[in-house]
Design a protein around this motif. Sequence first.
Motif, mmCIF file in Angstrom:
data_model
loop_
_atom_site.group_PDB
_atom_site.id
_atom_site.type_symbol
_atom_site.label_atom_id
_atom_site.label_comp_id
_atom_site.label_asym_id
_atom_site.label_seq_id
_atom_site.Cartn_x
_atom_site.Cartn_y
_atom_site.Cartn_z
ATOM 1 N N SER A 1 0.820 -1.599 -0.069
ATOM 2 C CA SER A 1 -0.201 0.362 -0.293
ATOM 3 C C SER A 1 1.019 1.340 0.007
ATOM 4 C CB SER A 1 -1.133 0.533 1.167
ATOM 5 O OG SER A 1 -1.627 0.903 1.116
ATOM 6 N N GLN A 2 0.414 2.631 -0.995
ATOM 7 C CA GLN A 2 1.128 3.549 -1.607
ATOM 8 C C GLN A 2 0.863 4.817 0.077
ATOM 9 O OE1 GLN A 2 4.201 3.318 -3.097
ATOM 10 N NE2 GLN A 2 3.980 1.316 -2.568
ATOM 11 N N GLU B 1 -1.212 2.194 10.785
ATOM 12 C CA GLU B 1 -1.193 1.071 9.935
ATOM 13 C C GLU B 1 0.969 1.105 9.387
ATOM 14 O OE1 GLU B 1 -4.830 0.727 7.121
ATOM 15 O OE2 GLU B 1 -3.493 2.222 6.210
ATOM 16 N N ALA B 2 1.312 1.948 8.951
ATOM 17 C CA ALA B 2 2.792 2.342 8.498
ATOM 18 C C ALA B 2 3.358 1.455 9.681
ATOM 19 C CB ALA B 2 3.485 3.046 8.580
ATOM 20 N N ALA B 3 3.162 2.279 10.878
ATOM 21 C CA ALA B 3 3.448 1.478 12.252
ATOM 22 C C ALA B 3 3.905 -0.396 12.849
ATOM 23 C CB ALA B 3 3.142 2.260 13.286
ATOM 24 N N SER B 4 1.964 -0.053 12.612
ATOM 25 C CA SER B 4 1.816 -1.707 12.293
ATOM 26 C C SER B 4 3.051 -3.045 11.804
ATOM 27 C CB SER B 4 0.381 -2.087 12.339
ATOM 28 O OG SER B 4 -0.503 -1.701 13.317
ATOM 29 N N SER B 5 2.928 -2.596 10.287
ATOM 30 C CA SER B 5 3.446 -3.047 9.355
ATOM 31 C C SER B 5 4.800 -2.864 9.963
ATOM 32 C CB SER B 5 3.070 -2.380 8.002
ATOM 33 O OG SER B 5 4.295 -2.814 6.867
ATOM 34 N N PHE B 6 5.917 -2.121 10.384
ATOM 35 C CA PHE B 6 7.173 -1.622 10.973
ATOM 36 C C PHE B 6 7.717 -2.857 11.881
ATOM 37 C CE2 PHE B 6 10.191 -0.095 13.993
ATOM 38 C CZ PHE B 6 11.350 -0.203 13.226
ATOM 39 N N LEU B 7 6.487 -2.362 13.024
ATOM 40 C CA LEU B 7 7.040 -3.317 14.070
ATOM 41 C C LEU B 7 6.725 -4.870 13.822
ATOM 42 C CD1 LEU B 7 4.386 -1.220 16.793
ATOM 43 C CD2 LEU B 7 6.711 -1.714 16.517
ATOM 44 N N ALA C 1 9.992 3.171 6.118
ATOM 45 C CA ALA C 1 8.661 3.644 5.872
ATOM 46 C C ALA C 1 9.509 4.642 4.294
ATOM 47 C CB ALA C 1 7.926 4.746 6.107
ATOM 48 N N LYS C 2 10.170 5.452 3.784
ATOM 49 C CA LYS C 2 11.116 5.153 2.909
ATOM 50 C C LYS C 2 11.496 4.274 2.230
ATOM 51 C CE LYS C 2 13.023 7.441 -0.370
ATOM 52 N NZ LYS C 2 13.659 6.643 -1.212
ATOM 53 N N LYS C 3 11.718 3.136 2.683
ATOM 54 C CA LYS C 3 11.957 2.076 1.869
ATOM 55 C C LYS C 3 11.014 1.248 1.425
ATOM 56 C CE LYS C 3 15.007 -0.716 3.311
ATOM 57 N NZ LYS C 3 15.810 -1.729 4.520
ATOM 58 N N GLN C 4 9.394 1.276 2.160
ATOM 59 C CA GLN C 4 8.088 0.673 1.883
ATOM 60 C C GLN C 4 7.624 1.751 0.377
ATOM 61 O OE1 GLN C 4 6.370 -1.987 2.097
ATOM 62 N NE2 GLN C 4 8.465 -2.220 3.158
ATOM 63 N N GLY C 5 8.505 2.825 0.000
ATOM 64 C CA GLY C 5 7.774 3.666 -0.958
ATOM 65 C C GLY C 5 6.612 4.159 -0.340
ATOM 66 N N TRP C 6 6.660 4.414 1.387
ATOM 67 C CA TRP C 6 5.296 5.872 1.580
ATOM 68 C C TRP C 6 5.634 7.044 1.377
ATOM 69 C CZ3 TRP C 6 5.217 1.666 5.590
ATOM 70 C CH2 TRP C 6 5.110 0.650 5.927
#
Length: 268
Positions: free
Chosen positions: A5-6, A12-18, A82-87
């Motif tokens: 997801s972009q 959501e970003a925090a949950s994905s990172f953790l 987050a940068k690596k995920q393209g966000w």
Amino acid sequence: MSSGSQNPTLGEAASSFLASLSAEEGGRSQQAVYGFVRWYGWGRSFTELTAQEVANYAERLSLTQTSYSQNLEIIRAFLAYAKKQGWSKTNLATHLKPKKVKAKLPSQARRGSPAATSLTQQGYAKLEAELADLKNKRHQLIDEIRKAAADKDFRENAPLDAAREQRGHIEGRIMELEEALKSATIIDKTQKPSLKVSVGNSIILSDVASGEELRYTIVGPREVDPTKGRISSNSPTGKALLGRFQGEIVEITAPLGRLKYEIKQIER
């Protein structure tokens, strides 16, 4: 949310990172990451986060915390992820720099303390009930995580990932509620009515131009309910009314311009 997801929210970003970390690393990182996310809002889009906001975040942390440097490193790792995920188009982690040490640490520590929250007895009891419910759910989730972890194939263990993510949200909310209850000031409704507006008062206003009457109840930010006329003490209207006296004319900035109201009555 899928990792592809972009435009995720900060929550959501925090949950994905953790979830991308090991269980041990996730446990160590959770408090710092959720503290960062809560500051800017769980539902805010990650793409809206600016470099200036990130640069200012270090200034909001207390230097007296033993984990100050560690927290900055964790948040940097989150932003780099987050940068690596393209966000984000740039690596916001480069803007998170330690603040310079100042001489008066005690005053800084005081500024870093949670602000007192005014609550009615009903509002306080409601937060207490929510906290008790979440702690009960936390115990249930721990059992679910143990059962899901019994599956040795961690690569595609959806139940385990879901339970960990849900527990992360619950732990963040538990910390938020505990801080709010610890710093809360309960409004004493047994006090005699005052002619000066304060949190907990019901106010009847009269539009100076039209004569239309409005009724509001000033409450803490956690008890707002516009459908019942309960407005926040931090809202433009709440700020304009607090500390004013019955009979005064107040000006309130609205989207259509500045409106004038007379405070007709103050009730508890």
